[in-house]
Write a protein that holds these residues in place. Structure first.
Motif, PDB file in Angstrom:
ATOM      1  N   VAL A 107       0.858  -1.187   0.000  1.00  0.00           N
ATOM      2  CA  VAL A 107       0.000   0.000   0.000  1.00  0.00           C
ATOM      3  C   VAL A 107       0.893   1.236   0.000  1.00  0.00           C
ATOM      4  O   VAL A 107       1.957   1.235   0.621  1.00  0.00           O
ATOM      5  N   SER A 108       0.472   2.250  -0.714  1.00  0.00           N
ATOM      6  CA  SER A 108       1.242   3.496  -0.746  1.00  0.00           C
ATOM      7  C   SER A 108       1.016   4.263   0.554  1.00  0.00           C
ATOM      8  O   SER A 108       0.071   3.989   1.293  1.00  0.00           O
ATOM      9  N   THR A 109       1.858   5.243   0.797  1.00  0.00           N
ATOM     10  CA  THR A 109       1.714   6.021   2.028  1.00  0.00           C
ATOM     11  C   THR A 109       0.384   6.770   2.068  1.00  0.00           C
ATOM     12  O   THR A 109      -0.189   6.934   3.137  1.00  0.00           O
ATOM     13  N   ARG A 110      -0.131   7.165   0.927  1.00  0.00           N
ATOM     14  CA  ARG A 110      -1.426   7.876   0.945  1.00  0.00           C
ATOM     15  C   ARG A 110      -2.606   6.928   1.141  1.00  0.00           C
ATOM     16  O   ARG A 110      -3.697   7.368   1.450  1.00  0.00           O
ATOM     17  N   GLU A 111      -2.380   5.622   0.990  1.00  0.00           N
ATOM     18  CA  GLU A 111      -3.430   4.619   1.219  1.00  0.00           C
ATOM     19  C   GLU A 111      -3.389   4.020   2.621  1.00  0.00           C
ATOM     20  O   GLU A 111      -4.220   3.187   2.960  1.00  0.00           O
ATOM     21  N   LEU A 112      -2.397   4.391   3.426  1.00  0.00           N
ATOM     22  CA  LEU A 112      -2.232   3.776   4.731  1.00  0.00           C
ATOM     23  C   LEU A 112      -3.492   3.865   5.581  1.00  0.00           C
ATOM     24  O   LEU A 112      -4.140   4.909   5.633  1.00  0.00           O
ATOM     25  N   GLN A 113      -3.803   2.760   6.244  1.00  0.00           N
ATOM     26  CA  GLN A 113      -4.921   2.687   7.176  1.00  0.00           C
ATOM     27  C   GLN A 113      -4.395   2.140   8.496  1.00  0.00           C
ATOM     28  O   GLN A 113      -3.431   1.368   8.513  1.00  0.00           O
ATOM     29  N   PRO A 114      -5.019   2.524   9.605  1.00  0.00           N
ATOM     30  CA  PRO A 114      -4.612   1.945  10.884  1.00  0.00           C
ATOM     31  C   PRO A 114      -4.628   0.416  10.814  1.00  0.00           C
ATOM     32  O   PRO A 114      -5.555  -0.182  10.285  1.00  0.00           O
ATOM     33  N   GLY A 115      -3.548  -0.186  11.302  1.00  0.00           N
ATOM     34  CA  GLY A 115      -3.397  -1.637  11.250  1.00  0.00           C
ATOM     35  C   GLY A 115      -2.460  -2.098  10.156  1.00  0.00           C
ATOM     36  O   GLY A 115      -2.007  -3.245  10.178  1.00  0.00           O
ATOM     37  N   ASP A 116      -2.131  -1.228   9.196  1.00  0.00           N
ATOM     38  CA  ASP A 116      -1.154  -1.590   8.175  1.00  0.00           C
ATOM     39  C   ASP A 116       0.235  -1.644   8.809  1.00  0.00           C
ATOM     40  O   ASP A 116       0.503  -0.982   9.816  1.00  0.00           O
ATOM     41  N   LEU A 117       1.119  -2.431   8.216  1.00  0.00           N
ATOM     42  CA  LEU A 117       2.493  -2.516   8.696  1.00  0.00           C
ATOM     43  C   LEU A 117       3.368  -1.567   7.894  1.00  0.00           C
ATOM     44  O   LEU A 117       3.226  -1.471   6.675  1.00  0.00           O
ATOM     45  N   VAL A 118       4.266  -0.867   8.575  1.00  0.00           N
ATOM     46  CA  VAL A 118       5.206   0.040   7.917  1.00  0.00           C
ATOM     47  C   VAL A 118       6.622  -0.482   8.163  1.00  0.00           C
ATOM     48  O   VAL A 118       6.943  -0.930   9.260  1.00  0.00           O
ATOM     49  N   PHE A 119       7.435  -0.440   7.119  1.00  0.00           N
ATOM     50  CA  PHE A 119       8.767  -1.046   7.147  1.00  0.00           C
ATOM     51  C   PHE A 119       9.844  -0.018   6.841  1.00  0.00           C
ATOM     52  O   PHE A 119       9.646   0.887   6.040  1.00  0.00           O
ATOM     53  N   PHE A 120      10.997  -0.234   7.459  1.00  0.00           N
ATOM     54  CA  PHE A 120      12.121   0.673   7.340  1.00  0.00           C
ATOM     55  C   PHE A 120      13.404  -0.133   7.190  1.00  0.00           C
ATOM     56  O   PHE A 120      13.474  -1.282   7.615  1.00  0.00           O
ATOM     57  N   ILE A 121      14.415   0.503   6.585  1.00  0.00           N
ATOM     58  CA  ILE A 121      15.769  -0.055   6.574  1.00  0.00           C
ATOM     59  C   ILE A 121      16.591   0.884   7.443  1.00  0.00           C
ATOM     60  O   ILE A 121      16.836   2.033   7.068  1.00  0.00           O
ATOM     61  N   THR A 122      16.973   0.402   8.630  1.00  0.00           N
ATOM     62  CA  THR A 122      17.667   1.267   9.584  1.00  0.00           C
ATOM     63  C   THR A 122      19.182   1.272   9.394  1.00  0.00           C
ATOM     64  O   THR A 122      19.837   2.233   9.761  1.00  0.00           O
ATOM     65  N   LYS A 123      19.710   0.197   8.856  1.00  0.00           N
ATOM     66  CA  LYS A 123      21.133   0.072   8.494  1.00  0.00           C
ATOM     67  C   LYS A 123      21.167  -0.885   7.321  1.00  0.00           C
ATOM     68  O   LYS A 123      20.208  -1.627   7.101  1.00  0.00           O
ATOM     69  N   PRO A 124      22.251  -0.928   6.580  1.00  0.00           N
ATOM     70  CA  PRO A 124      22.312  -1.908   5.499  1.00  0.00           C
ATOM     71  C   PRO A 124      22.043  -3.324   6.033  1.00  0.00           C
ATOM     72  O   PRO A 124      22.683  -3.770   6.986  1.00  0.00           O
ATOM     73  N   GLY A 125      21.055  -3.970   5.482  1.00  0.00           N
ATOM     74  CA  GLY A 125      20.709  -5.326   5.878  1.00  0.00           C
ATOM     75  C   GLY A 125      19.882  -5.434   7.153  1.00  0.00           C
ATOM     76  O   GLY A 125      19.577  -6.533   7.595  1.00  0.00           O
ATOM     77  N   VAL A 126      19.535  -4.301   7.776  1.00  0.00           N
ATOM     78  CA  VAL A 126      18.750  -4.319   9.011  1.00  0.00           C
ATOM     79  C   VAL A 126      17.392  -3.686   8.732  1.00  0.00           C
ATOM     80  O   VAL A 126      17.312  -2.526   8.314  1.00  0.00           O
ATOM     81  N   HIS A 127      16.336  -4.447   8.980  1.00  0.00           N
ATOM     82  CA  HIS A 127      14.974  -3.993   8.724  1.00  0.00           C
ATOM     83  C   HIS A 127      14.230  -3.774  10.026  1.00  0.00           C
ATOM     84  O   HIS A 127      14.534  -4.409  11.038  1.00  0.00           O
ATOM     85  N   HIS A 128      13.247  -2.882   9.984  1.00  0.00           N
ATOM     86  CA  HIS A 128      12.439  -2.555  11.160  1.00  0.00           C
ATOM     87  C   HIS A 128      10.979  -2.472  10.723  1.00  0.00           C
ATOM     88  O   HIS A 128      10.683  -2.101   9.590  1.00  0.00           O
ATOM     89  N   VAL A 129      10.049  -2.797  11.635  1.00  0.00           N
ATOM     90  CA  VAL A 129       8.628  -2.793  11.308  1.00  0.00           C
ATOM     91  C   VAL A 129       7.827  -2.226  12.473  1.00  0.00           C
ATOM     92  O   VAL A 129       8.209  -2.360  13.634  1.00  0.00           O
ATOM     93  N   GLY A 130       6.716  -1.586  12.124  1.00  0.00           N
ATOM     94  CA  GLY A 130       5.780  -1.080  13.120  1.00  0.00           C
ATOM     95  C   GLY A 130       4.366  -1.189  12.594  1.00  0.00           C
ATOM     96  O   GLY A 130       4.144  -1.541  11.428  1.00  0.00           O
ATOM     97  N   VAL A 131       3.402  -0.882  13.434  1.00  0.00           N
ATOM     98  CA  VAL A 131       1.981  -0.927  13.069  1.00  0.00           C
ATOM     99  C   VAL A 131       1.475   0.511  12.953  1.00  0.00           C
ATOM    100  O   VAL A 131       1.560   1.281  13.920  1.00  0.00           O
ATOM    101  N   TYR A 132       0.961   0.856  11.780  1.00  0.00           N
ATOM    102  CA  TYR A 132       0.464   2.204  11.532  1.00  0.00           C
ATOM    103  C   TYR A 132      -0.788   2.461  12.357  1.00  0.00           C
ATOM    104  O   TYR A 132      -1.684   1.622  12.435  1.00  0.00           O
ATOM    105  N   LEU A 133      -0.854   3.642  12.978  1.00  0.00           N
ATOM    106  CA  LEU A 133      -1.988   4.017  13.814  1.00  0.00           C
ATOM    107  C   LEU A 133      -2.900   5.039  13.162  1.00  0.00           C
ATOM    108  O   LEU A 133      -4.020   5.248  13.615  1.00  0.00           O
ATOM    109  N   GLY A 134      -2.432   5.684  12.123  1.00  0.00           N
ATOM    110  CA  GLY A 134      -3.173   6.789  11.519  1.00  0.00           C
ATOM    111  C   GLY A 134      -2.529   8.097  11.929  1.00  0.00           C
ATOM    112  O   GLY A 134      -1.700   8.155  12.846  1.00  0.00           O
ATOM    113  N   ASP A 135      -2.895   9.161  11.248  1.00  0.00           N
ATOM    114  CA  ASP A 135      -2.408  10.500  11.571  1.00  0.00           C
ATOM    115  C   ASP A 135      -0.887  10.566  11.695  1.00  0.00           C
ATOM    116  O   ASP A 135      -0.357  11.151  12.638  1.00  0.00           O
ATOM    117  N   ASP A 136      -0.173   9.898  10.777  1.00  0.00           N
ATOM    118  CA  ASP A 136       1.282   9.969  10.695  1.00  0.00           C
ATOM    119  C   ASP A 136       1.998   9.208  11.803  1.00  0.00           C
ATOM    120  O   ASP A 136       3.187   9.337  11.981  1.00  0.00           O
TER     121      ASP A 136
END
Length: 175
Positions: A107-136
């Protein structure tokens, strides 16, 4: 909002008001004083979704980060999202962040809904995840602050953003 407050009161009463109706948002790796904000939603987020996410946050808030951890004595980011998705929507996720980032649909950032998972690359080869709550905002097991709430627009997270995924169908988020 009244339903959310009632749910939080019911959750907080047994622990003698140890929890509050507020959260402390994480701000990436910055160690500046944090402002306290209220859990509030703009737009039309169904009460049951708000309640499920608020319940999960209150249950885990402040739990220390521990790589490979999967309990209240320490939890990592992918175990946290697994626990939230299972308790809120009975959805089973893979154990690792990388495997979770390949689950569901993009899902694109403009389609995000509460409960969607958001993913990040914090360092090369290191991934991070959270649960979107809404309102950024998203909740996650932060290495520096434990389970906390951060803003997608925080420069730290914005520059490391990778993708977002919706697990199951949108009906799962509103069931």
């Amino acid at each position: 909002m009244k339903t959310l407050i009632k749910a939080l009161i019911i959750i907080c009463l047994p622990v003698k008001f140890a929890c509050a109706f507020e959260f402390v948002p994480a701000t990436g790796h910055h160690h500046t004083p944090l402002k306290t904000e209220h859990i509030a939603y703009s737009g039309s987020v169904p009460d049951n979704v708000k309640n499920k996410l608020a319940t999960a946050y209150v249950a885990w808030r402040g739990t220390h980060y521990r790589w490979g951890g999967d309990s209240h004595s320490g939890i990592d980011c992918s175990a946290f999202t697994r626990r939230v998705m299972m308790s809120a929507w009975h959805l089973q996720l893979p154990r690792t962040t990388l495997e979770q980032s390949r689950t569901g649909r993009h899902v694109s950032t403009r389609e995000l809904q509460p409960g969607d998972l958001v993913f990040f690359i914090t360092k090369p080869g290191v991934h991070h995840v959270g649960v979107y709550l809404g309102d950024d905002r998203f909740m996650h097991a932060s290495v520096s602050q434990g389970v906390a709430i951060s803003h997608l627009s925080d420069p730290y997270w914005q520059t490391r953003y990778m993708t977002a995924r919706r697990i199951g169908t949108s009906q799962n988020h509103y069931a």
